[in-house]
Scaffold this active site. Structure first.
Site, PDB file in Angstrom:
ATOM      1  CB  SER A 250      -0.719  -1.997  -3.731  1.00 14.08           C
ATOM      2  OG  SER A 250      -0.417  -0.716  -3.314  1.00 14.08           O
TER       3      SER A 250
ATOM      4  CG  ASP B 237      -2.189   2.000  -4.413  1.00 14.49           C
ATOM      5  OD1 ASP B 237      -1.418   1.643  -3.376  1.00 14.49           O
ATOM      6  OD2 ASP B 237      -2.345   1.561  -5.479  1.00 14.49           O
TER       7      ASP B 237
ATOM      8  CB  SER C  12      -0.884  -0.065   1.278  1.00 15.59           C
ATOM      9  OG  SER C  12      -1.915  -0.949   1.066  1.00 15.59           O
TER      10      SER C  12
END
Length: 354
Positions: free
Chosen positions: A273, A275, A235
């Protein structure tokens, strides 16, 4: 050591510290926990207006490229287009203690503000490769200490604060920052970025337009050992600050440009991830959102015209790119939980390439 110290051809004119703290009033503080063989974590605090004016809202907007993560308070940011209070970044399983810590800090320092309602912004990335993330190591007191430590001026980078146990492109990553000065008529404004970088696969890494993933493929413990998390998982949280007077929708537009800066470092945006990005403007001191009393009055918002925003958009892209590179360059090798090892970016090789 920072990215520009390696002679990397980066774009734009920075502020005096090349940091988010070049935006007047913005302060950054850390609590870093490195204990025993398995604790590698911490807390980062970003104060948009410093301690005295934490109750004064800033115009704000957010954008989620991939919602496999958390940023508390997002619903209120969407609803009223502003943010106040210290913004904290930590590890995934420490969001609760940090949320409590912000409330405790405000109750201690600004009790009148705490008498109404507090919905702090706390964001996270996952540091379980190096850190005992399920242990109760971060407590509200650590969040309070990070806020108390917040200051302007130069900002430490790499394995500090919430970035302590983070990895980026399968190298040691963490905290990074950068800024740009944007001329505007006879004035100038500053755009600053702060990243907690914990994203990207090694093969994706690109620096200043040069694909380096295959060249730097050696020594990749996250791929070559018994670690089974998919490449690119992790992340990234990005906080954008500016003193340019903007509307909330314009702050949202800044946050939507963050992925363009990340893409310049190579990422294609893994599903694993989270984001998530927040942008705020200190250019308009907004009326605090309190229970209505007395004369209702009006807020006045001075703002840059939409058709003059392009230079600010470009500044976001360039500051985000450089902040990620600064996190990579500043971070040093780390060994943590279960002996997991995270090497640092090979700076000598990188210097030779440029």
């Amino acid at each position: 050591m920072r990215a520009r110290d390696l002679g990397l051809p980066l774009t734009g004119t920075t502020g005096p510290h090349n940091a988010i703290t070049d935006v007047p009033g913005v302060e950054v503080g850390y609590t870093t926990l490195v204990e025993g063989d398995a604790v590698r974590t911490g807390v980062t605090a970003i104060l948009p207006r410093g301690r005295a004016d934490i109750h004064v809202p800033c115009a704000a907007g957010r954008f989620s490229l991939n919602g496999n993560g958390e940023m508390t308070g997002s619903a209120l940011v969407d609803e009223i287009g502003s943010v106040r209070l210290p913004v904290l970044i930590t590890n995934t399983h420490a969001v609760g203690p940090c949320h409590r810590g912000v409330i405790d800090w405000v109750a201690r320092e600004h009790p009148a503000v705490a008498e109404q309602w507090l919905l702090p912004v706390v964001a996270e990335t996952w540091d379980g490769y190096l850190n005992d993330i399920n242990g109760p190591h971060i407590q509200p007191a650590h969040a309070i200490a990070a806020i108390d430590a917040a200051a302007g001026g130069p900002v430490a980078e790499g394995s500090v604060g919430g970035g302590t146990g983070m990895n980026c492109y399968a190298f040691k990553g963490g905290s990074g920052t950068s800024s740009r000065v944007v001329p505007y008529g006879q004035d100038s404004h500053t755009v600053g970025a702060f990243v907690q970088a914990n994203f990207g696969s090694r093969h994706e890494l690109t620096i200043c337009g040069v694909p380096l993933g295959e060249r730097f493929a050696d020594d990749n413990p996250m791929q070559d050992t018994d670690w089974h998390i998919p490449p690119g998982a992790g992340s990234i949280i990005v906080i954008i600050a500016t003193d340019a007077p903007l509307l909330p929708g314009q702050c949202t537009a800044l946050s939507r440009r963050v992925p363009l800066g990340l893409a310049r470092t190579g990422t294609t945006g893994s599903h694993f991830s989270g984001d998530i990005f927040l942008a705020f403007s200190t250019g308009n001191p907004l009326t605090p959102s309190e229970f209505p009393t007395g004369d209702p009055g009006y807020d006045t918002l001075r703002h840059i015209p939409w058709n003059r925003m392009d230079d600010l958009f470009a500044a976001v892209v360039h500051t985000v790119e450089e902040a990620v590179l600064n996190a990579l360059v500043a971070a040093t090798p780390m060994t943590g939980r279960h002996g997991h090892r995270s090497p640092s970016l090979p700076l000598d090789q990188l210097r030779g390439l440029f």
